[in-house]
Design an enzyme around this catalytic site. Structure first.
Site, mmCIF file in Angstrom:
data_model
loop_
_atom_site.group_PDB
_atom_site.id
_atom_site.type_symbol
_atom_site.label_atom_id
_atom_site.label_comp_id
_atom_site.label_asym_id
_atom_site.label_seq_id
_atom_site.Cartn_x
_atom_site.Cartn_y
_atom_site.Cartn_z
ATOM 1 N N THR A 133 2.352 53.739 21.173
ATOM 2 C CA THR A 133 2.860 53.626 22.551
ATOM 3 C C THR A 133 1.752 53.529 23.604
ATOM 4 O O THR A 133 0.660 54.105 23.432
ATOM 5 C CB THR A 133 3.739 54.868 22.877
ATOM 6 N N GLU A 135 1.768 55.160 26.139
ATOM 7 C CA GLU A 135 1.536 56.529 26.638
ATOM 8 C C GLU A 135 0.217 57.098 26.110
ATOM 9 O O GLU A 135 -0.318 58.049 26.661
ATOM 10 C CB GLU A 135 2.694 57.449 26.240
ATOM 11 N N TYR A 157 4.384 64.555 24.002
ATOM 12 C CA TYR A 157 4.842 63.349 23.292
ATOM 13 C C TYR A 157 3.643 62.456 22.955
ATOM 14 O O TYR A 157 3.456 62.036 21.814
ATOM 15 C CB TYR A 157 5.845 62.581 24.175
ATOM 16 N N LYS A 161 1.981 61.387 19.390
ATOM 17 C CA LYS A 161 1.851 59.975 19.007
ATOM 18 C C LYS A 161 0.386 59.606 18.729
ATOM 19 O O LYS A 161 0.106 58.678 17.977
ATOM 20 C CB LYS A 161 2.431 59.081 20.100
HETATM 21 P P1 NAP Z 1 15.117 55.913 21.119
HETATM 22 O O1 NAP Z 1 16.169 54.986 21.648
HETATM 23 O O2 NAP Z 1 14.940 57.255 21.723
HETATM 24 O O3 NAP Z 1 15.406 56.095 19.555
HETATM 25 C C1 NAP Z 1 14.760 57.068 18.788
HETATM 26 C C2 NAP Z 1 15.383 57.118 17.420
HETATM 27 O O4 NAP Z 1 14.766 58.160 16.657
HETATM 28 C C3 NAP Z 1 16.899 57.439 17.430
HETATM 29 O O5 NAP Z 1 17.515 56.737 16.379
HETATM 30 C C4 NAP Z 1 16.905 58.935 17.129
HETATM 31 O O6 NAP Z 1 18.113 59.388 16.552
HETATM 32 C C5 NAP Z 1 15.782 58.994 16.103
HETATM 33 N N1 NAP Z 1 15.247 60.341 15.898
HETATM 34 C C6 NAP Z 1 14.775 61.208 16.816
HETATM 35 N N2 NAP Z 1 14.328 62.332 16.223
HETATM 36 C C7 NAP Z 1 14.538 62.164 14.903
HETATM 37 C C8 NAP Z 1 14.324 62.974 13.755
HETATM 38 N N3 NAP Z 1 13.798 64.193 13.861
HETATM 39 N N4 NAP Z 1 14.642 62.479 12.541
HETATM 40 C C9 NAP Z 1 15.210 61.262 12.413
HETATM 41 N N5 NAP Z 1 15.459 60.446 13.462
HETATM 42 C C10 NAP Z 1 15.129 60.897 14.688
HETATM 43 O O7 NAP Z 1 13.689 55.213 21.144
HETATM 44 P P2 NAP Z 1 13.322 53.651 21.246
HETATM 45 O O8 NAP Z 1 13.179 53.305 22.680
HETATM 46 O O9 NAP Z 1 14.215 52.858 20.379
HETATM 47 O O10 NAP Z 1 11.832 53.674 20.654
HETATM 48 C C11 NAP Z 1 11.591 53.504 19.267
HETATM 49 C C12 NAP Z 1 10.238 54.073 18.940
HETATM 50 O O11 NAP Z 1 9.225 53.422 19.686
HETATM 51 C C13 NAP Z 1 10.059 55.561 19.230
HETATM 52 O O12 NAP Z 1 9.200 56.095 18.243
HETATM 53 C C14 NAP Z 1 9.358 55.584 20.568
HETATM 54 O O13 NAP Z 1 8.617 56.770 20.714
HETATM 55 C C15 NAP Z 1 8.483 54.358 20.457
HETATM 56 N N6 NAP Z 1 8.159 53.656 21.696
HETATM 57 C C16 NAP Z 1 9.138 53.311 22.562
HETATM 58 C C17 NAP Z 1 8.819 52.576 23.694
HETATM 59 C C18 NAP Z 1 9.878 52.133 24.667
HETATM 60 O O14 NAP Z 1 9.506 51.797 25.799
HETATM 61 N N7 NAP Z 1 11.138 52.074 24.283
HETATM 62 C C19 NAP Z 1 7.490 52.180 23.912
HETATM 63 C C20 NAP Z 1 6.522 52.537 22.989
HETATM 64 C C21 NAP Z 1 6.871 53.263 21.870
HETATM 65 P P3 NAP Z 1 19.396 59.757 17.472
HETATM 66 O O15 NAP Z 1 20.026 58.429 17.833
HETATM 67 O O16 NAP Z 1 20.220 60.576 16.576
HETATM 68 O O17 NAP Z 1 18.873 60.483 18.675
HETATM 69 O O1 F7E Z 2 9.634 57.011 32.946
HETATM 70 C C1 F7E Z 2 9.102 57.908 36.463
HETATM 71 C C2 F7E Z 2 8.453 58.772 35.418
HETATM 72 O O2 F7E Z 2 11.110 58.121 31.284
HETATM 73 C C3 F7E Z 2 8.921 55.965 33.556
HETATM 74 C C4 F7E Z 2 9.415 56.109 26.555
HETATM 75 O O3 F7E Z 2 10.123 55.093 25.925
HETATM 76 O O4 F7E Z 2 7.937 54.527 27.592
HETATM 77 C C5 F7E Z 2 8.843 55.584 27.860
HETATM 78 O O5 F7E Z 2 8.183 56.655 28.527
HETATM 79 C C6 F7E Z 2 8.301 56.434 34.860
HETATM 80 C C7 F7E Z 2 7.538 57.760 34.744
HETATM 81 O O6 F7E Z 2 9.538 56.270 30.562
HETATM 82 C C8 F7E Z 2 12.360 59.347 37.121
HETATM 83 O O7 F7E Z 2 7.777 59.878 36.016
HETATM 84 C C9 F7E Z 2 10.678 58.628 38.274
HETATM 85 O O8 F7E Z 2 6.330 57.660 35.459
HETATM 86 O O9 F7E Z 2 11.506 55.690 31.878
HETATM 87 P P1 F7E Z 2 10.551 56.796 31.657
HETATM 88 P P2 F7E Z 2 8.071 56.742 30.114
HETATM 89 O O10 F7E Z 2 7.802 58.137 30.464
HETATM 90 O O11 F7E Z 2 7.123 55.701 30.614
HETATM 91 C C10 F7E Z 2 6.812 54.889 26.768
HETATM 92 C C11 F7E Z 2 5.987 53.643 26.545
HETATM 93 C C12 F7E Z 2 7.200 55.592 25.530
HETATM 94 O O12 F7E Z 2 6.520 55.502 24.515
HETATM 95 C C13 F7E Z 2 8.292 56.601 25.630
HETATM 96 O O13 F7E Z 2 8.871 56.842 24.342
HETATM 97 O O14 F7E Z 2 9.357 56.684 35.784
HETATM 98 N N1 F7E Z 2 10.370 58.446 36.971
HETATM 99 N N2 F7E Z 2 11.887 59.175 38.386
HETATM 100 C C14 F7E Z 2 11.400 58.871 36.216
HETATM 101 N N3 F7E Z 2 11.576 58.887 34.885
HETATM 102 C C15 F7E Z 2 12.756 59.378 34.417
HETATM 103 N N4 F7E Z 2 12.985 59.376 33.088
HETATM 104 N N5 F7E Z 2 13.716 59.875 35.272
HETATM 105 C C16 F7E Z 2 13.562 59.887 36.626
HETATM 106 O O15 F7E Z 2 14.443 60.318 37.352
#
Ligand code: NAP
Ligand code: F7E
Length: 383
Positions: A133, A135, A157, A161
């Site tokens: 990620t 992050e 987190y 990661k």
């Molecule tokens: P998501 O919608 O939160 O999905 C996470 C998945 O992991 C869900 O299926 C969840 O199950 C499952 N899970 C959580 N804890 C688990 C556990 N202990 N054992 C088995 N399964 C578990 O995340 P996403 O946005 O699809 O992201 C996919 C991956 O990419 C994650 O690893 C995330 O950290 C990473 N990532 C995401 C982003 C982004 O912007 N979306 C960017 C960079 C990296 P439930 O449905 O039961 O909760």
């Molecule tokens: O926040 C700001 C918050 O929670 C984005 C995950 O998929 O992407 C995700 O992480 C920004 C942050 O995503 C609210 O402070 C303001 O600066 O949508 P987010 P994230 O933290 O960037 C990365 C790449 C991952 O890997 C993670 O799994 O938005 N923000 N106001 C807020 N964020 C939330 N959630 N809620 C608010 O009300």
């Protein structure tokens, strides 16, 4: 015979899009889902195949990233050609509340997958994709971020990661495994979890437009993110595992946008222009103007009589409960390597994605309103 893929986190946003993509390519897809007291398969229900169907292409297994024995047994049974490790406690803010669990599931969970593949003698057969990620860059050391930018994680987190990232690199170097990191920047879609900021915004815009909510409360609106579309990003995951050599790749659009501007874009989809006033905890956005024809076109005329939107009303405000103890202020990625080596290009830009998300949420909120008003009973009655 098609290839066999195993997806952890199959019920999540990316798991759903990746399953669809791999099934279309002719894969047999196995997914690991958690046991939960309520159904948690909404995103993949359209792919579900009854266990009594012969030669299924989409098969679900109960499992958990914190259970080594379970993961090892599933990998042994499935004998996958490719593993996509997408499962994670993926919410940055929540990881401050559950840091040990995040370390276990997101950090050690990755180790469990790698070690299972090694112990089962699948090192030569099974390729592994790790969901790393942006992050990891946290307090960014350079702009834009590339594969060479040093990491500075800013949340439990991200620290978990970071372990996942390095244990993948270590197993690749130590045992010659085909294990790769996709360093994916934020990617969103109508399937995005409801508490991530983009989806929280598009849901609220839809509710406010339909008269179901008055005000959207957010945290730090100055944070900037490089937002792409999940559909584009799962293509990159697959492409990474088709390379002869394992490697690590940044996947990003190269464009960064503030949360505040995302809010502006989302409201303008329903014809609403906002004016932002004040700063910090006092900041709010009021309704400056409404383009009536665009509003009616997007929201639908049947809802207008119940809607009370007045110019000057505050529809966005700040609530400090959404601030993070340590914030990531700005992310923007340089995906040149992915473009050159994988031939990967995103098809969506931010404006297309915002439109898709707002329209999908308006549809959803209308359906919910219909069901709450007794629509469900009516439908049942006529069945
Ligand atoms: P998501 O919608 O939160 O999905 C996470 C998945 O992991 C869900 O299926 C969840 O199950 C499952 N899970 C959580 N804890 C688990 C556990 N202990 N054992 C088995 N399964 C578990 O995340 P996403 O946005 O699809 O992201 C996919 C991956 O990419 C994650 O690893 C995330 O950290 C990473 N990532 C995401 C982003 C982004 O912007 N979306 C960017 C960079 C990296 P439930 O449905 O039961 O909760
Ligand atoms: O926040 C700001 C918050 O929670 C984005 C995950 O998929 O992407 C995700 O992480 C920004 C942050 O995503 C609210 O402070 C303001 O600066 O949508 P987010 P994230 O933290 O960037 C990365 C790449 C991952 O890997 C993670 O799994 O938005 N923000 N106001 C807020 N964020 C939330 N959630 N809620 C608010 O009300």
């Amino acid at each position: 015979m098609g290839k066999v893929a195993l997806i952890t986190g199959v019920t999540g946003q990316d798991g759903a899009y990746l399953s669809e993509y791999l099934l279309k390519l002719g894969y047999v897809v196995h997914g690991i889902k958690r046991r939960s007291s309520l159904f948690n398969t909404e995103r993949i229900d359209h792919l579900y195949e009854d266990p009594h169907v012969e030669n299924r292409n989409f098969i679900l297994h109960y499992g958990d990233m914190t259970d080594s024995l379970n993961l090892t047994r599933i990998i042994q049974e499935v004998q996958p050609d490719e593993i996509y490790n997408l499962a994670a406690m993926s919410h940055v803010k929540v990881s401050f509340d559950t840091p040990e669990y995040a370390a276990n599931a997101d950090g050690l969970g990755t180790l469990r997958i790698l070690e299972a593949v090694r112990l089962l003698g699948l090192t030569e057969k099974t390729r592994i994709y790790q969901a790393s990620t942006s992050e990891l860059y946290g307090w960014v050391r350079e702009i834009p971020q590339t594969e060479k930018t040093p990491f500075y994680p800013r949340s439990p987190y991200a620290v978990a990661k970071l372990y996942g990232y390095w244990i993948v690199v270590n197993y690749r170097e130590a045992y010659g495994m085909h294990a790769s990191n996709g360093i994916l920047f934020n990617h969103e879609s109508p399937l995005r979890g409801e508490t991530f900021v983009t989806r929280k915004i598009t849901r609220s815009v839809s509710k406010i437009a339909l008269g179901q909510e008055k005000c959207l409360y957010l945290g730090n609106m100055s944070a900037k993110r490089d937002w792409g579309h999940a559909k584009d990003y799962v293509r990159a995951m697959h492409a990474i595992l088709q390379q002869e050599k394992p490697d690590d790749y940044v996947i990003a659009t190269g464009v960064t946008t503030s949360v505040r501007d995302f809010v502006r874009m989302a409201f303008s989809e329903v014809g609403i222009t906002l004016q932002f006033e004040g700063c910090g905890i006092e900041e709010k956005a009021v309704l400056q103007s409404i383009d009536e024809s665009l509003f009616i076109e997007t929201v639908g005329s049947e809802y207008l009589p119940s809607i009370q939107l007045r110019l000057g009303d505050a529809v966005v405000a700040v609530d400090s409960r959404y601030f993070r103890p340590t914030e990531v202020d700005l992310l923007v990625g340089d995906a040149s390597k992915a473009r050159n080596v994988l031939g990967w290009e995103p098809e969506y830009d931010l404006a297309m994605m915002v439109k898709e998300m707002v329209n999908a949420d308006i549809k959803l909120m209308k359906r919910d309103a219909f069901l709450q008003a007794g629509g469900y009973k009516t439908l049942k009655y006529f069945e």
